[in-house]
Design a protein around this motif. Structure first.
Motif, PDB file in Angstrom:
ATOM      1  N   THR A  53       0.807  -1.220   0.000  1.00 42.67           N
ATOM      2  CA  THR A  53       0.000   0.000   0.000  1.00 42.67           C
ATOM      3  C   THR A  53       0.843   1.274   0.000  1.00 42.67           C
ATOM      4  O   THR A  53       0.291   2.369   0.045  1.00 42.67           O
ATOM      5  CB  THR A  53      -0.932   0.009   1.226  1.00 42.67           C
ATOM      6  OG1 THR A  53      -0.144  -0.044   2.426  1.00 42.67           O
ATOM      7  CG2 THR A  53      -1.889  -1.182   1.186  1.00 42.67           C
ATOM      8  N   GLY A  54       2.168   1.119  -0.014  1.00 41.69           N
ATOM      9  CA  GLY A  54       3.032   2.293  -0.148  1.00 41.69           C
ATOM     10  C   GLY A  54       3.775   2.732   1.089  1.00 41.69           C
ATOM     11  O   GLY A  54       4.450   3.764   1.069  1.00 41.69           O
ATOM     12  N   SER A  55       3.697   1.957   2.172  1.00 45.63           N
ATOM     13  CA  SER A  55       4.456   2.312   3.366  1.00 45.63           C
ATOM     14  C   SER A  55       5.947   2.335   3.059  1.00 45.63           C
ATOM     15  O   SER A  55       6.430   1.531   2.254  1.00 45.63           O
ATOM     16  CB  SER A  55       4.195   1.302   4.487  1.00 45.63           C
ATOM     17  OG  SER A  55       2.849   1.341   4.903  1.00 45.63           O
ATOM     18  N   TYR A  56       6.649   3.250   3.692  1.00 44.54           N
ATOM     19  CA  TYR A  56       8.107   3.375   3.626  1.00 44.54           C
ATOM     20  C   TYR A  56       8.630   3.917   2.298  1.00 44.54           C
ATOM     21  O   TYR A  56       9.845   3.966   2.107  1.00 44.54           O
ATOM     22  CB  TYR A  56       8.792   2.043   3.972  1.00 44.54           C
ATOM     23  CG  TYR A  56       8.500   1.600   5.384  1.00 44.54           C
ATOM     24  CD1 TYR A  56       9.183   2.167   6.448  1.00 44.54           C
ATOM     25  CD2 TYR A  56       7.512   0.663   5.648  1.00 44.54           C
ATOM     26  CE1 TYR A  56       8.897   1.789   7.757  1.00 44.54           C
ATOM     27  CE2 TYR A  56       7.216   0.278   6.945  1.00 44.54           C
ATOM     28  CZ  TYR A  56       7.905   0.849   8.003  1.00 44.54           C
ATOM     29  OH  TYR A  56       7.613   0.479   9.293  1.00 44.54           O
ATOM     30  N   GLU A  57       7.758   4.334   1.413  1.00 43.87           N
ATOM     31  CA  GLU A  57       8.254   4.960   0.188  1.00 43.87           C
ATOM     32  C   GLU A  57       8.758   6.364   0.516  1.00 43.87           C
ATOM     33  O   GLU A  57       8.007   7.185   1.066  1.00 43.87           O
ATOM     34  CB  GLU A  57       7.156   5.003  -0.869  1.00 43.87           C
ATOM     35  CG  GLU A  57       6.814   3.619  -1.406  1.00 43.87           C
ATOM     36  CD  GLU A  57       5.662   3.587  -2.395  1.00 43.87           C
ATOM     37  OE1 GLU A  57       5.391   2.496  -2.932  1.00 43.87           O
ATOM     38  OE2 GLU A  57       5.047   4.638  -2.619  1.00 43.87           O
ATOM     39  N   PRO A  58      10.011   6.674   0.200  1.00 41.85           N
ATOM     40  CA  PRO A  58      10.563   7.988   0.564  1.00 41.85           C
ATOM     41  C   PRO A  58       9.868   9.110  -0.189  1.00 41.85           C
ATOM     42  O   PRO A  58       9.711   9.047  -1.417  1.00 41.85           O
ATOM     43  CB  PRO A  58      12.038   7.867   0.156  1.00 41.85           C
ATOM     44  CG  PRO A  58      12.070   6.792  -0.872  1.00 41.85           C
ATOM     45  CD  PRO A  58      10.987   5.827  -0.511  1.00 41.85           C
ATOM     46  N   PRO A  59       9.430  10.158   0.501  1.00 43.19           N
ATOM     47  CA  PRO A  59       8.644  11.218  -0.141  1.00 43.19           C
ATOM     48  C   PRO A  59       9.483  12.198  -0.954  1.00 43.19           C
ATOM     49  O   PRO A  59       8.925  12.973  -1.727  1.00 43.19           O
ATOM     50  CB  PRO A  59       7.992  11.926   1.057  1.00 43.19           C
ATOM     51  CG  PRO A  59       8.949  11.713   2.182  1.00 43.19           C
ATOM     52  CD  PRO A  59       9.529  10.350   1.962  1.00 43.19           C
ATOM     53  N   ASP A  60      10.799  12.160  -0.757  1.00 44.55           N
ATOM     54  CA  ASP A  60      11.651  13.159  -1.398  1.00 44.55           C
ATOM     55  C   ASP A  60      12.448  12.600  -2.570  1.00 44.55           C
ATOM     56  O   ASP A  60      13.451  13.170  -2.982  1.00 44.55           O
ATOM     57  CB  ASP A  60      12.609  13.765  -0.372  1.00 44.55           C
ATOM     58  CG  ASP A  60      13.494  12.715   0.293  1.00 44.55           C
ATOM     59  OD1 ASP A  60      13.155  11.512   0.200  1.00 44.55           O
ATOM     60  OD2 ASP A  60      14.512  13.100   0.897  1.00 44.55           O
ATOM     61  N   ARG A  61      12.011  11.462  -3.119  1.00 48.27           N
ATOM     62  CA  ARG A  61      12.702  10.851  -4.254  1.00 48.27           C
ATOM     63  C   ARG A  61      11.688  10.412  -5.292  1.00 48.27           C
ATOM     64  O   ARG A  61      10.494  10.338  -5.019  1.00 48.27           O
ATOM     65  CB  ARG A  61      13.537   9.663  -3.779  1.00 48.27           C
ATOM     66  CG  ARG A  61      14.287   9.972  -2.474  1.00 48.27           C
ATOM     67  CD  ARG A  61      15.333   8.971  -2.153  1.00 48.27           C
ATOM     68  NE  ARG A  61      15.772   9.116  -0.759  1.00 48.27           N
ATOM     69  CZ  ARG A  61      16.972   8.814  -0.320  1.00 48.27           C
ATOM     70  NH1 ARG A  61      17.895   8.378  -1.157  1.00 48.27           N
ATOM     71  NH2 ARG A  61      17.283   8.956   0.954  1.00 48.27           N
ATOM     72  N   HIS A  62      12.159  10.120  -6.475  1.00 45.90           N
ATOM     73  CA  HIS A  62      11.289   9.646  -7.545  1.00 45.90           C
ATOM     74  C   HIS A  62      11.122   8.131  -7.395  1.00 45.90           C
ATOM     75  O   HIS A  62      12.060   7.372  -7.642  1.00 45.90           O
ATOM     76  CB  HIS A  62      11.875   9.988  -8.908  1.00 45.90           C
ATOM     77  CG  HIS A  62      12.038  11.456  -9.148  1.00 45.90           C
ATOM     78  ND1 HIS A  62      10.967  12.307  -9.338  1.00 45.90           N
ATOM     79  CD2 HIS A  62      13.150  12.227  -9.214  1.00 45.90           C
ATOM     80  CE1 HIS A  62      11.412  13.539  -9.512  1.00 45.90           C
ATOM     81  NE2 HIS A  62      12.725  13.522  -9.437  1.00 45.90           N
ATOM     82  N   VAL A  63       9.923   7.716  -7.003  1.00 43.16           N
ATOM     83  CA  VAL A  63       9.671   6.305  -6.699  1.00 43.16           C
ATOM     84  C   VAL A  63       8.722   5.712  -7.735  1.00 43.16           C
ATOM     85  O   VAL A  63       7.729   6.338  -8.121  1.00 43.16           O
ATOM     86  CB  VAL A  63       9.062   6.145  -5.290  1.00 43.16           C
ATOM     87  CG1 VAL A  63       8.750   4.676  -4.996  1.00 43.16           C
ATOM     88  CG2 VAL A  63      10.000   6.712  -4.234  1.00 43.16           C
ATOM     89  N   LEU A  64       9.038   4.517  -8.171  1.00 40.36           N
ATOM     90  CA  LEU A  64       8.128   3.706  -8.976  1.00 40.36           C
ATOM     91  C   LEU A  64       7.909   2.405  -8.218  1.00 40.36           C
ATOM     92  O   LEU A  64       8.870   1.786  -7.746  1.00 40.36           O
ATOM     93  CB  LEU A  64       8.714   3.418 -10.353  1.00 40.36           C
ATOM     94  CG  LEU A  64       7.846   2.562 -11.294  1.00 40.36           C
ATOM     95  CD1 LEU A  64       6.528   3.267 -11.617  1.00 40.36           C
ATOM     96  CD2 LEU A  64       8.610   2.226 -12.574  1.00 40.36           C
ATOM     97  N   ALA A  65       6.662   1.997  -8.066  1.00 39.39           N
ATOM     98  CA  ALA A  65       6.330   0.820  -7.269  1.00 39.39           C
ATOM     99  C   ALA A  65       5.917  -0.341  -8.165  1.00 39.39           C
ATOM    100  O   ALA A  65       5.368  -0.149  -9.259  1.00 39.39           O
ATOM    101  CB  ALA A  65       5.205   1.154  -6.286  1.00 39.39           C
ATOM    102  N   VAL A  66       6.170  -1.550  -7.676  1.00 39.41           N
ATOM    103  CA  VAL A  66       5.731  -2.781  -8.327  1.00 39.41           C
ATOM    104  C   VAL A  66       5.032  -3.633  -7.279  1.00 39.41           C
ATOM    105  O   VAL A  66       5.604  -3.903  -6.212  1.00 39.41           O
ATOM    106  CB  VAL A  66       6.926  -3.560  -8.923  1.00 39.41           C
ATOM    107  CG1 VAL A  66       6.469  -4.924  -9.430  1.00 39.41           C
ATOM    108  CG2 VAL A  66       7.587  -2.779 -10.043  1.00 39.41           C
ATOM    109  N   GLU A  67       3.798  -4.042  -7.553  1.00 38.60           N
ATOM    110  CA  GLU A  67       3.014  -4.809  -6.580  1.00 38.60           C
ATOM    111  C   GLU A  67       2.088  -5.770  -7.325  1.00 38.60           C
ATOM    112  O   GLU A  67       1.315  -5.349  -8.190  1.00 38.60           O
ATOM    113  CB  GLU A  67       2.197  -3.865  -5.694  1.00 38.60           C
ATOM    114  CG  GLU A  67       1.136  -4.516  -4.833  1.00 38.60           C
ATOM    115  CD  GLU A  67       1.691  -5.605  -3.926  1.00 38.60           C
ATOM    116  OE1 GLU A  67       1.068  -6.682  -3.858  1.00 38.60           O
ATOM    117  OE2 GLU A  67       2.738  -5.375  -3.297  1.00 38.60           O
ATOM    118  N   PRO A  68       2.130  -7.073  -7.012  1.00 42.45           N
ATOM    119  CA  PRO A  68       1.289  -8.032  -7.735  1.00 42.45           C
ATOM    120  C   PRO A  68      -0.167  -8.099  -7.277  1.00 42.45           C
ATOM    121  O   PRO A  68      -1.036  -8.531  -8.039  1.00 42.45           O
ATOM    122  CB  PRO A  68       1.987  -9.369  -7.479  1.00 42.45           C
ATOM    123  CG  PRO A  68       2.694  -9.173  -6.176  1.00 42.45           C
ATOM    124  CD  PRO A  68       3.113  -7.733  -6.145  1.00 42.45           C
ATOM    125  N   SER A  69      -0.465  -7.673  -6.036  1.00 41.37           N
ATOM    126  CA  SER A  69      -1.819  -7.834  -5.505  1.00 41.37           C
ATOM    127  C   SER A  69      -2.712  -6.657  -5.875  1.00 41.37           C
ATOM    128  O   SER A  69      -2.437  -5.508  -5.524  1.00 41.37           O
ATOM    129  CB  SER A  69      -1.770  -7.958  -3.976  1.00 41.37           C
ATOM    130  OG  SER A  69      -3.057  -7.795  -3.407  1.00 41.37           O
TER     131      SER A  69
END
Length: 256
Positions: A53-69
């Motif tokens: 659900t996005g916990s621990y994603e750093p807010p000050d960087r460019h993040v791309l997430a991968v999640e199968p569910s």
């Protein structure tokens, strides 16, 4: 859900079944986040693998997430990082596409942890993984919940690579991550000094271990813990925990 069915499920299938209330208890713990974000170093682009659900994603960087569910993706906030469908073992990116790749409390759900870690190593110049040491010294015998109430966790670990093997696969160093007594992320070990929390259904539903051991083991553990709390037996067994501000229960950062 039976233990046999839960164990046979992939992480995505399991959380599509049990993850509807995940965000009730699972959220970013600032003190753990600080360790993870520091380990990312000066990385500006970050791939979050098994992002949930996005916990621990750093807010000050460019993040791309991968999640199968799909269910976990649906609970991501509108302002969360963009999220793709995918699994750790087959990341759809070129070599060294990111400054860093991170994975937080997800390796134990992967079908092939070593393959997933090597994929992270392939697509990123730095790899940071928050996971746990499930060996006797690191977790099973040190944490009272697994030691005294849920011996079934040993069956969940059969055939899974150790944290040492995982670190070796990507040339990572290991750092211990102590858990604060008032940890705000309701991970499995979070309530080591607040045992009454494990009696709450909402707390248990945010942790996959309870689903994987099955309802019979869960009910037996809860009943036994409730009895021990009422009788004072738990307090007597664990009196050394009362004055601790944090505990070392096998949580680890792998940094490569």
């Amino acid at each position: 859900m039976t233990a046999r069915k839960a164990v046979s499920m992939s992480g995505a299938q399991l959380y599509d079944t049990i993850g509807a209330t995940y965000t009730v208890t699972r959220r970013t713990e600032p003190r753990i986040a600080a360790r993870i974000w520091a380990a990312l170093g000066d990385a500006r682009t970050v791939l979050n693998v098994g992002a949930g659900t996005g916990s621990y994603e750093p807010p000050d960087r460019h993040v791309l997430a991968v999640e199968p569910s799909a269910l976990m993706r649906s609970q991501r906030l509108p302002n969360a990082a963009p999220c793709l469908v995918g699994s750790a073992e087959s990341l759809p990116f070129d070599d060294r596409s990111f400054d860093a790749a991170m994975a937080v409390s997800s390796v134990h759900h992967w079908q092939d942890p070593i393959a997933g870690l090597r994929e992270m190593r392939r697509v990123a110049r730095r790899v940071v993984v928050f996971t746990h040491d499930t060996g006797d010294a690191g977790w099973r015998h040190r944490f009272w919940l697994t030691r005294d109430y849920l011996p079934e966790v040993a069956n969940l670990l059969a055939g899974r690579p150790s944290v040492t093997e995982q670190a070796g696969a990507i040339g990572a160093r290991m750092e211990p991550v102590p858990i604060p007594w008032d940890c705000t992320d309701g991970l499995f070990e979070a309530y080591w000094r607040r045992p009454e929390a494990y009696l709450e259904e909402s707390v248990r539903r945010g942790v996959s271990v309870w689903a994987r051991v099955g309802p019979d083991a869960e009910q037996r553990a809860v009943d036994s813990l409730r009895d021990d709390l009422a009788s004072g037996r738990w307090a007597e067994r664990n009196r050394d925990l009362v004055d601790l501000d944090e505990a070392e229960l096998g949580l680890r950062l792998l940094i490569a």
